[in-house]
Design an enzyme around this catalytic site. Structure first.
Site, PDB file in Angstrom:
ATOM      1  CG  ASP A  78     -79.936 -10.985  26.749  1.00 49.29           C
ATOM      2  OD1 ASP A  78     -79.511 -11.877  27.515  1.00 49.29           O
ATOM      3  OD2 ASP A  78     -81.093 -10.963  26.297  1.00 49.29           O
ATOM      4  CG  HIS A 112     -84.534 -10.764  29.367  1.00 47.31           C
ATOM      5  ND1 HIS A 112     -84.712 -12.052  29.825  1.00 47.31           N
ATOM      6  CD2 HIS A 112     -83.514 -10.823  28.475  1.00 47.31           C
ATOM      7  CE1 HIS A 112     -83.839 -12.852  29.235  1.00 47.31           C
ATOM      8  NE2 HIS A 112     -83.091 -12.140  28.423  1.00 47.31           N
ATOM      9  CD  GLU A 169     -84.878 -11.880  25.410  1.00 44.42           C
ATOM     10  OE1 GLU A 169     -84.149 -11.871  24.393  1.00 44.42           O
ATOM     11  OE2 GLU A 169     -84.987 -12.901  26.139  1.00 44.42           O
ATOM     12  CD  GLU A 170     -85.140 -16.197  27.686  1.00 50.28           C
ATOM     13  OE1 GLU A 170     -85.221 -16.700  26.538  1.00 50.28           O
ATOM     14  OE2 GLU A 170     -84.060 -16.015  28.265  1.00 50.28           O
TER      15      GLU A 170
END
Length: 344
Positions: free
Chosen positions: A239, A67, A218-219
């Site tokens: 990640d 991401h 994503e966060e």
């Protein structure tokens, strides 16, 4: 060894310098898209603004996702004293951004530098400077302009909903350590770009059909919840591996996650990754992250019928001022390429 000259490090340095809090990722996505085109691939964008590309290969399609979006903040309100109240984007401790330089990005394209601090920032002035609880309501942005009132801020074009990005403070040391904000997950993006580069230079060939997917939310929990190519059978998030406590991951290895807050990852896939690492002399660890979620988790919650996994370089002090090492990046690249390498 000049680590700064390594492609993966150069891409990482470029990426962390591009402001991209969740919801404000267009510049980072465009950087990725152009780099993939330069390498000879044909990337595409989803309606939600993510970027994906097929690297080639045939059969049993797998997608690796990383991401581009990072932690950040947004202007919540303009204060009567000329300061900005903030609301966080992503999950981090307020003390981790106290004293950090930042940039306010207005909706009409203007940018103003500033500093995030508490509402009681001086021990010489405020009795509670040390004891004040670090939470959003007690934090504010002091912008680098001659402003003293709300009207002054409005004249600059600043308003609620403007994005705030943090200074990454990227440092690459002579011994291969990389210190920066947003290694989560700009490191993963740089790693996947390196895999694409190595493939374009024919350093390895594919044993299956491979996609790369660069998500942009994503966060905040829904990065890979849409846009994954429909024929994908296996999705592996690239990640950060968390470092600390009783965990075995460190900054020099590739971490293979067996379980996170979303539950266990696919046992067959975890086993295959571990076996690949062992056979390929990859320095790895296996860990469990109970306070962690990934794009692979998001894809399952969205209803994708896929096998899911997670791996990535060890990153210390995650969601703060993070640190990793070139060896962690290298081991992650090696594991991915060995996992995909066609044996002839």
């Amino acid at each position: 060894m000049d680590y700064k000259e390594k492609y993966v490090v150069k891409k990482l340095v470029d990426l962390v310098k591009i402001p991209s809090p969740s919801g404000f990722t267009h510049r980072a996505i465009e950087y990725v898209r152009k780099e993939l085109e330069t390498l000879g691939f044909e990337p595409k964008l989803t309606k939600k603004g993510a970027c994906y590309v097929c690297l080639g290969g045939e059969g049993n399609p797998v997608a690796f996702t990383a991401h581009v979006d990072t932690l950040g903040a947004m202007v919540k309100s303009l204060k009567s004293n000329g300061r900005l109240e903030i609301t966080p984007i992503g999950g981090y401790m307020m003390n981790s951004v106290e004293g950090e330089n930042c940039v306010v990005h207005t909706k009409d394209g203007r940018e103003y530098t500033g500093t995030i601090q508490t509402i009681a920032p001086s021990v010489h002035v405020f009795e509670n400077a040390r004891t004040l609880e670090r939470k959003p309501i007690n934090m504010e942005v002091r912008i680098d302009e001659k402003v003293k009132t709300r009207d002054d801020l409005e004249k600059l074009g600043i308003e609620p909903g403007d994005f705030i990005s943090f200074d990454p403070r990227i440092v690459v040391t002579e011994k291969g350590f990389i210190k920066s904000r947003h290694l989560d997950d700009k490191a993963g993006v740089a790693i996947l770009l390196t895999v694409a580069k190595d493939l374009s230079e024919k350093k390895f060939s594919l044993n299956r059909k491979v996609y790369l997917f660069f998500s942009n939310y994503e966060e905040v929990g829904h990065g890979a919840s849409s846009g994954i190519p429909q024929d994908v059978e296996e999705l592996i998030s690239v990640d950060m591996g968390a470092v600390g406590g009783t965990l075995s991951t460190n900054e020099f290895v590739v971490s293979i996650c067996a379980k996170d807050s979303g539950g266990p990852y696919d046992a067959r896939l975890v086993r295959n990754l571990v076996e690949t690492a062992k056979k390929s002399d990859v320095n790895y660890s296996v860990d469990i992250y109970p306070f962690y979620g990934s794009d692979a988790d998001a894809s399952l919650r969205a209803g994708y019928d896929i096998v899911h996994g997670l791996l990535g370089p060890g990153v210390e002090a995650s969601h703060g001022y993070e640190r990793t090492h070139y060896d962690g990046l290298k081991n992650t690249i090696k594991l991915i390429e060995k996992y995909l390498k066609k044996i002839v």
